[in-house]
Scaffold this active site. Structure first.
Site, PDB file in Angstrom:
ATOM      1  CG  ASP A   8       3.622  85.831 -19.890  1.00 30.81           C
ATOM      2  OD1 ASP A   8       3.437  86.941 -20.446  1.00 30.81           O
ATOM      3  OD2 ASP A   8       3.516  84.745 -20.495  1.00 30.81           O
ATOM      4  CG  HIS A   9       8.198  86.029 -20.822  1.00 32.01           C
ATOM      5  ND1 HIS A   9       7.569  85.042 -20.076  1.00 32.01           N
ATOM      6  CD2 HIS A   9       8.345  85.519 -22.081  1.00 32.01           C
ATOM      7  CE1 HIS A   9       7.387  83.977 -20.843  1.00 32.01           C
ATOM      8  NE2 HIS A   9       7.831  84.251 -22.061  1.00 32.01           N
ATOM      9  CB  CYS A  65       0.284  86.107 -21.173  1.00 32.97           C
ATOM     10  SG  CYS A  65      -1.098  85.279 -21.981  1.00 32.97           S
ATOM     11  CB  THR A  67      -2.176  84.760 -26.952  1.00 34.37           C
ATOM     12  OG1 THR A  67      -2.187  83.919 -25.784  1.00 34.37           O
ATOM     13  CG2 THR A  67      -1.171  84.231 -27.963  1.00 34.37           C
ATOM     14  N   GLY A  68      -2.759  86.590 -24.293  1.00 38.30           N
ATOM     15  CA  GLY A  68      -3.831  86.827 -23.318  1.00 38.30           C
ATOM     16  C   GLY A  68      -4.601  85.556 -23.005  1.00 38.30           C
ATOM     17  N   GLY A  70      -3.454  82.198 -22.217  1.00 38.71           N
ATOM     18  CA  GLY A  70      -3.026  81.395 -21.068  1.00 38.71           C
ATOM     19  C   GLY A  70      -3.339  82.062 -19.739  1.00 38.71           C
ATOM     20  CG  HIS A  98     -24.325  92.455 -21.862  1.00 39.10           C
ATOM     21  ND1 HIS A  98     -24.760  92.022 -23.097  1.00 39.10           N
ATOM     22  CD2 HIS A  98     -24.856  93.695 -21.696  1.00 39.10           C
ATOM     23  CE1 HIS A  98     -25.537  92.962 -23.656  1.00 39.10           C
ATOM     24  NE2 HIS A  98     -25.592  93.986 -22.824  1.00 39.10           N
ATOM     25  NE  ARG A 132     -31.181  91.086 -22.023  1.00 36.35           N
ATOM     26  CZ  ARG A 132     -30.983  92.398 -22.218  1.00 36.35           C
ATOM     27  NH1 ARG A 132     -31.534  93.275 -21.401  1.00 36.35           N
ATOM     28  NH2 ARG A 132     -30.246  92.834 -23.227  1.00 36.35           N
ATOM     29  CG  HIS A 133     -27.178  91.645 -18.854  1.00 34.95           C
ATOM     30  ND1 HIS A 133     -27.091  90.930 -20.022  1.00 34.95           N
ATOM     31  CD2 HIS A 133     -27.704  92.852 -19.183  1.00 34.95           C
ATOM     32  CE1 HIS A 133     -27.516  91.677 -21.035  1.00 34.95           C
ATOM     33  NE2 HIS A 133     -27.906  92.849 -20.544  1.00 34.95           N
TER      34      HIS A 133
HETATM   35  C1  RB5 Z   1       4.914  82.847 -23.609  1.00 33.33           C
HETATM   36  O1  RB5 Z   1       5.802  82.643 -24.638  1.00 33.33           O
HETATM   37  C2  RB5 Z   1       3.478  82.692 -24.128  1.00 33.33           C
HETATM   38  O2  RB5 Z   1       3.174  81.368 -24.325  1.00 33.33           O
HETATM   39  C3  RB5 Z   1       2.491  83.325 -23.165  1.00 33.33           C
HETATM   40  O3  RB5 Z   1       2.820  84.666 -23.000  1.00 33.33           O
HETATM   41  C4  RB5 Z   1       1.045  83.303 -23.581  1.00 33.33           C
HETATM   42  O4  RB5 Z   1       0.881  83.768 -24.896  1.00 33.33           O
HETATM   43  C5  RB5 Z   1       0.319  82.061 -23.316  1.00 33.33           C
HETATM   44  O5  RB5 Z   1      -0.904  81.955 -23.509  1.00 33.33           O
END
Ligand code: RB5
Length: 149
Positions: A8-9, A65, A67-68, A70, A98, A132-133
């Site tokens: 995303d942005h 994204c 935080t990664g 979402g 793993h 095992r994995h």
């Molecule tokens: C967008 O502002 C933000 O919410 C998205 O990039 C992400 O961090 C969501 O998990």
């Protein structure tokens, strides 16, 4: 090996750096967007990348994204996709060795550019260890069979 990438942005700048890295390394890739810093919704891009992996169009995927979080949650809603959100190289290696993860998620507002590229490099070079994995990963597949159409 062909890699699907998407963001995303909030993950765009990182995706562009990953794109540059893949080009430099001569690794084939499919960029599924986004392409501008206009605000967009991360599920669309997590889904596109996961679909490309699920359908066999690409071998592995990378999603970014802010935080990664979402985009990794979204990517994991596609049957057969095991998306791992990583902020360090050890986790990226374990995700392949793993968990046989087939999609890597990164937070563009969390990890610095150089670390992110090292994480990508580690992930792409990692090999599933099986044994095992494999039994454990098969149990994830069983959960999917019972809970995903
Ligand atoms: C967008 O502002 C933000 O919410 C998205 O990039 C992400 O961090 C969501 O998990």
């Amino acid at each position: 090996m062909k890699i699907a990438i998407g963001s995303d942005h909030g993950g765009l700048e990182l995706k562009e750096n990953i794109r540059k890295y893949l080009k430099e390394e001569g690794i084939d890739f499919l960029d599924l967007g986004t392409d501008s810093d206009e605000s967009v919704d991360y599920p669309e891009f997590g889904y596109k990348v996961s679909k490309a992996v699920k359908d066999g169009e690409c071998d592995l995927g990378i999603v970014c994204c802010g935080t990664g979080i979402g985009i990794s949650i979204s990517a994991n809603k596609v049957k057969g996709v095991r998306c791992a959100l990583c902020s360090d190289c050890y986790s990226a290696r374990m995700a392949r060795e793993h968990n046989n993860a087939n999609v890597l998620a990164l937070g563009g507002r969390v990890v610095g550019k150089d670390l992110a590229i090292e994480i990508v490099d580690t992930f792409l070079k990692g090999k599933f260890q099986g044994g095992r994995h494999e039994r454990r990963v098969n149990k994830i597949t069983d959960i999917e069979k019972d809970n995903m159409v």
